[in-house]
Design a protein around this motif. Structure first.
Motif, short mmCIF file in Angstrom:
data_model
loop_
_atom_site.label_atom_id
_atom_site.label_comp_id
_atom_site.label_asym_id
_atom_site.label_seq_id
_atom_site.Cartn_x
_atom_site.Cartn_y
_atom_site.Cartn_z
N PRO A 230 -5.59 73.00 -9.42
CA PRO A 230 -5.55 74.29 -8.72
C PRO A 230 -4.71 74.18 -7.44
CG PRO A 230 -7.71 73.23 -8.47
CD PRO A 230 -6.95 72.43 -9.48
N GLU A 231 -3.91 75.20 -7.21
CA GLU A 231 -3.12 75.21 -5.97
C GLU A 231 -4.03 75.29 -4.75
OE1 GLU A 231 1.20 77.11 -6.80
OE2 GLU A 231 -0.43 78.56 -6.78
N ASP A 232 -5.07 76.09 -4.89
CA ASP A 232 -6.08 76.26 -3.86
C ASP A 232 -7.26 76.97 -4.53
OD1 ASP A 232 -5.34 78.99 -4.09
OD2 ASP A 232 -3.99 78.87 -2.37
N THR A 233 -8.17 77.52 -3.76
CA THR A 233 -9.33 78.20 -4.33
C THR A 233 -9.06 79.67 -4.64
OG1 THR A 233 -10.14 78.55 -2.06
CG2 THR A 233 -11.04 76.67 -3.29
N GLY A 234 -7.80 80.07 -4.59
CA GLY A 234 -7.46 81.49 -4.74
C GLY A 234 -7.94 82.13 -6.03
N LEU A 235 -7.62 81.53 -7.19
CA LEU A 235 -8.05 82.12 -8.46
C LEU A 235 -9.56 82.08 -8.61
CD1 LEU A 235 -5.59 81.12 -11.35
CD2 LEU A 235 -6.23 83.41 -10.58
N PHE A 258 -17.60 75.89 -7.45
CA PHE A 258 -16.14 75.75 -7.47
C PHE A 258 -15.79 74.26 -7.45
CE2 PHE A 258 -14.93 79.89 -4.92
CZ PHE A 258 -15.54 80.66 -5.90
N PRO A 259 -14.76 73.85 -8.17
CA PRO A 259 -14.31 72.46 -8.10
C PRO A 259 -13.47 72.20 -6.85
CG PRO A 259 -12.89 73.69 -9.58
CD PRO A 259 -13.98 74.64 -9.15
N VAL A 260 -13.49 70.94 -6.40
CA VAL A 260 -12.65 70.51 -5.30
C VAL A 260 -12.01 69.17 -5.69
CG1 VAL A 260 -12.51 69.88 -2.86
CG2 VAL A 260 -14.17 71.61 -3.61
N PRO A 261 -10.71 69.14 -5.96
CA PRO A 261 -10.07 67.87 -6.33
C PRO A 261 -10.22 66.82 -5.24
CG PRO A 261 -8.64 69.73 -6.85
CD PRO A 261 -9.78 70.28 -6.03
N LYS A 262 -10.21 65.57 -5.65
CA LYS A 262 -10.45 64.47 -4.73
C LYS A 262 -9.42 64.42 -3.61
CE LYS A 262 -11.39 59.50 -4.67
NZ LYS A 262 -11.54 58.27 -5.49
N LEU A 285 -19.84 73.71 -3.61
CA LEU A 285 -18.49 73.16 -3.69
C LEU A 285 -18.55 71.75 -4.28
CD1 LEU A 285 -17.04 74.38 -0.26
CD2 LEU A 285 -16.52 75.24 -2.55
N GLY A 286 -17.75 71.55 -5.33
CA GLY A 286 -17.75 70.27 -6.05
C GLY A 286 -16.90 69.23 -5.36
N LEU A 287 -17.28 68.87 -4.15
CA LEU A 287 -16.45 67.98 -3.33
C LEU A 287 -16.95 66.53 -3.31
CD1 LEU A 287 -18.47 67.90 -0.71
CD2 LEU A 287 -17.21 69.96 -0.05
N VAL A 288 -18.05 66.25 -4.04
CA VAL A 288 -18.58 64.90 -4.07
C VAL A 288 -17.86 64.09 -5.16
CG1 VAL A 288 -20.60 63.45 -4.45
CG2 VAL A 288 -20.83 65.63 -3.20
N HIS A 289 -17.21 63.01 -4.75
CA HIS A 289 -16.54 62.11 -5.70
C HIS A 289 -17.11 60.70 -5.52
CE1 HIS A 289 -13.32 64.85 -7.19
NE2 HIS A 289 -13.58 65.47 -6.05
N PRO A 290 -17.28 59.96 -6.61
CA PRO A 290 -17.93 58.65 -6.51
C PRO A 290 -17.14 57.65 -5.67
CG PRO A 290 -16.95 58.93 -8.69
CD PRO A 290 -16.87 60.27 -8.00
N HIS A 291 -17.89 56.80 -4.97
CA HIS A 291 -17.31 55.71 -4.17
C HIS A 291 -16.33 56.25 -3.12
CE1 HIS A 291 -19.08 53.26 -7.33
NE2 HIS A 291 -18.33 53.89 -8.21
N ASP A 292 -16.63 57.43 -2.60
CA ASP A 292 -15.73 58.06 -1.63
C ASP A 292 -16.53 58.85 -0.60
OD1 ASP A 292 -13.30 58.79 -0.46
OD2 ASP A 292 -13.07 60.56 -1.74
N GLN A 293 -17.40 58.17 0.10
CA GLN A 293 -18.19 58.83 1.14
C GLN A 293 -17.28 59.42 2.22
OE1 GLN A 293 -21.89 58.51 1.75
NE2 GLN A 293 -21.70 59.79 3.55
N ASP A 294 -16.29 58.66 2.68
CA ASP A 294 -15.40 59.15 3.74
C ASP A 294 -14.62 60.37 3.28
OD1 ASP A 294 -16.26 57.13 5.39
OD2 ASP A 294 -14.50 55.85 5.07
N GLU A 316 -17.37 67.66 -8.99
CA GLU A 316 -16.31 68.60 -9.35
C GLU A 316 -16.58 69.28 -10.69
OE1 GLU A 316 -11.48 68.65 -8.90
OE2 GLU A 316 -12.46 66.77 -9.41
N CYS A 317 -17.20 68.55 -11.61
CA CYS A 317 -17.54 69.08 -12.93
C CYS A 317 -18.82 68.38 -13.37
CB CYS A 317 -16.38 68.83 -13.91
SG CYS A 317 -16.49 69.79 -15.44
N GLY A 318 -19.21 68.59 -14.63
CA GLY A 318 -20.35 67.87 -15.16
C GLY A 318 -20.07 66.37 -15.16
N MET A 319 -21.14 65.58 -15.24
CA MET A 319 -20.99 64.13 -15.14
C MET A 319 -21.10 63.42 -16.48
SD MET A 319 -23.12 63.28 -11.63
CE MET A 319 -24.62 64.16 -12.10
#
Length: 341
Positions: A230-235, A258-262, A285-294, A316-319
């Motif tokens: 996604p370019e951004d959250t516009g759509l 909504f998904p949020v790319p890493k 907001l799907g902003l949690v990505h594994p091994h990436d607390q920072d 970001e999506c199902g696991m």
């Protein structure tokens, strides 16, 4: 800023059973879950790919034909040719486990059992040949609504939340805008945005009033890749707004996801959220990505700088396709960046 107060599980979780999903998720995320899915374990781990059995072989797409040509485009498919989806059967079985664990005190009172259902567009696009999609998709819609009726007749509304999962819709919208070139994402209907909203509204009308209703708006997760970034959250904002206008007046919507790319910790990705008016509907907001607390904290900070309202977090999506060794990291980060609900 005040940290998010809740975590949303999108749907699939790579554990062996519903009981394991319920138990480990509640223990890992105490006081943070308002709903909990059964994890879509077993054959259901890859979204709606398990639904191929529903369709007669005459209408199946190239993926299912092993390169063989379509027999005919004249097959008269009827509702009798579309088998029950079994979403109701799976949900009712998992609900029994949910009740058992709640009776034992493992699942807190007030947490609802979440059933995630795909849009017929997504199922038809994954299984039905392009020549038949326009004819077969409404039949699948009818069958899915029948099975929704059955699951709602067997699970009390006070315990139930239904989430509608919409990934292929965004592939069609991005194809129409020229950002996707692959014809496998070519829409099979005109007036794409209106067609999408009409279909989502029709499916949503099958959800009973006292059942909670939410939406997972998605850009796909094939081998952990979107069909296009996604370019951004516009759509996402545009479609969520359309759903709010059509559905919320007759059935209160509890949440959007909504998904949020890493790699998107920039405020530009979240900027369209300024136009998002959800009222008392919750945004996850799907902003949690594994091994990436920072990185998760950076994405969270960027979102908070743009969106002034309380929101929750999710992946970001199902696991379901996530390596099992990543799940502890996801749960730990989700717990660390949130407070008790």
């Amino acid at each position: 800023m005040v940290p998010p107060a809740s975590v949303h599980l999108v749907g699939s979780v790579p554990f062996s059973s519903a009981e394991e999903v319920f138990t480990k998720s509640i223990q890992a995320l105490p006081g943070r879950l308002h709903t909990i899915p059964d994890g879509e374990t077993g054959d259901r781990h890859y979204f709606a790919m398990w639904q191929s059995f529903v369709f007669p072989h005459q209408v199946l797409g190239p993926f299912h034909r092993n390169g063989k040509p379509l027999e005919s485009t004249e097959f008269e498919c009827t509702l009798n040719d579309i088998k029950p989806t079994k979403y109701d059967v799976m949900a009712i079985e998992s609900y029994r486990t949910f009740c058992k664990l709640r009776d034992q005190g493992l699942i807190p009172q007030g947490v609802r059992f979440q059933v995630s259902l795909p849009t017929p567009i997504s199922v038809a696009a994954g299984h039905v040949d392009f020549a038949y999609r326009a004819r077969v998709e409404p039949l699948y819609m009818e069958r899915l609504i029948q099975d929704m009726r059955d699951l709602q007749d067997n699970i009390p509304a006070r315990d139930l939340a239904i989430q509608i999962d919409a990934p292929l819709e965004f592939a069609y919208l991005e194809y129409e805008q020229g950002r996707i070139k692959d014809d496998i994402y070519k829409p099979y209907f005109s007036s794409v945005k209106e067609g999408i909203l009409d279909r989502i509204s029709h499916l949503s009308a099958a959800v009973d009033q006292d059942v909670q209703l939410g939406y997972h708006l998605c850009y796909g997760d094939h081998f952990h890749q979107h069909f296009v970034q996604p370019e951004d959250t516009g759509l996402l904002v545009e479609i969520a707004t359309g759903i709010m206008q059509r559905v919320n007046p007759r059935h209160r919507i509890q949440w959007f996801h909504f998904p949020v790319p890493k790699d998107r910790s920039d405020e530009a990705y979240f900027a369209p959220l300024k136009k998002l008016d959800l009222g008392d509907t919750k945004l996850f907001l799907g902003l949690v990505h594994p091994h990436d607390q920072d990185g998760t904290e950076k994405r969270l900070k960027a979102a908070q700088a743009i969106y002034p309202h309380p929101f929750g977090v999710a992946t970001e999506c199902g696991m379901g396709r996530t390596p099992s060794e990543d799940i502890d990291s996801i749960y730990t980060i989700s717990r660390n960046v949130t407070s008790l609900a």
